[in-house]
Scaffold this active site. Sequence first.
Site, PDB file in Angstrom:
ATOM      1  CG  ASP A 124      37.682  35.951  34.658  1.00 47.32           C
ATOM      2  OD1 ASP A 124      37.344  35.195  33.726  1.00 47.32           O
ATOM      3  OD2 ASP A 124      37.958  35.550  35.811  1.00 47.32           O
ATOM      4  CG  ASP A 130      36.359  29.079  31.544  1.00 48.51           C
ATOM      5  OD1 ASP A 130      36.950  28.028  31.228  1.00 48.51           O
ATOM      6  OD2 ASP A 130      35.720  29.198  32.598  1.00 48.51           O
TER       7      ASP A 130
HETATM    8  N1  GLY Z   1      34.414  31.343  33.717  1.00 47.18           N
HETATM    9  C1  GLY Z   1      34.156  30.699  34.939  1.00 47.18           C
HETATM   10  C2  GLY Z   1      33.115  29.664  34.848  1.00 47.18           C
HETATM   11  O1  GLY Z   1      32.541  29.416  33.812  1.00 47.18           O
HETATM   12  O2  GLY Z   1      32.822  29.076  35.886  1.00 47.18           O
END
Ligand code: GLY
Length: 408
Positions: A122, A183
């Site tokens: 992240d 993601d």
């Molecule tokens: N990146 C985490 C989500 O989109 O929930």
Amino acid sequence: MKKHLTKLRQWVAAGLSVFILSITVNASTAQTSSGLSDQKIASIFALEKVYLNNAYNTVQKTGKLPRSTAKGFQTVSDWTSGFYPGNLWFTYEFTKDKDILKKAEYATALVENNKYFSTDHDIGFMIYCSYGNGYRLTKNPKYKEVIVEASKTAIRRYNPEVKSIMSWSPDTARDWKFPVIIDNMMNLELLLKGTEFTGDSTYYHIAINHANTTMKNQYRDDFSCSHVVDYDPATGQMRKRDWNNGNSDPATASWSRGQSWGLYGFTFMYQSTGKKEYLVQAENVASYILNNPNMPKDMVPYWDYRAPKYPTLRDASAGALLASGLLKLATLSPENGKKYFKSAERMLQSLASDAYLNTSGQGDYLLKHATGNFLRKSELDGGLIYADYYFLEALLAYQKIKKQFDKV
Ligand code: GLY
């Protein structure tokens, strides 16, 4: 007689001018009524300023950042910590308000230590949305250093066998050895900046390899994608497709925010590398989404394009992110640009309507009806900081390019 003729000519000329004027007025009225007017966009940024200011006291007092209506403020190690600073930067970009600039600098500095964050993938969200926007708008050299340090950290999770960055940790309960999530495409933007700022192509090549692996294994033939793909870190072989968000059937699930992450990710990969295969991928994903029978009329997606039943909860964050990605794609696709622009415009009109916009001035979030994780019953039907982030980003892009598409 000559006098009468002159008079008649004058009347005809006057009548013609009124007629032409009325056509012009009607045409310009039609133009503004068919999209979002500059005044509407300005009023949304004015409203956003209220929410940013509402949150700011708590940010200053606690050092925590707003995440969602359900989860409130979270410490800077939360994956969402870059979005509040990002929202301040976007609002400063639009309003040029010096007070918002000060707040953007303050909130950005709060997340600086995330440049060493390697617990998961992240770091891209944390640093690119905060420092990336800060650098874009101020050219502060200190911000550039943070982005470079963060790029170094991000590639520590790269495995040359898998040719991917590992998104989350191995998990025996889930039988995951090397999980990669869709993601993660979003965090490649940070790596591309790493190469741009240092001249070291390592970051660029890792971004390319990650995107190629995702393109090969995360997507099905219809260009829907699964949330999680697990790999064997020793051989690089795909072990299985799995889920954590969206619907739980790995064979069919089509988590709407995940589809948006993918579309946005392949779009900027094409924009930054010029590699045609990423444009083709982004357009195929766009086609899957825009032709999906479960896309509602107002074009704010449900939480999954293949949910167990409809109607169900919407996810405004999936819609805002999709609108932002489509606006980028619109400028890159000579063939389908107008279609993407019009679809994004429709989404933004819906999000800007009272049905989705929080016009109360109360709370910390601009958009309503966003969904974190439906099946896990987490953050349902409320405000999410990243829904606001991509909405603001999309509004800025929309304003910049709408003249270009009004003409087409
Ligand atoms: N990146 C985490 C989500 O989109 O929930």
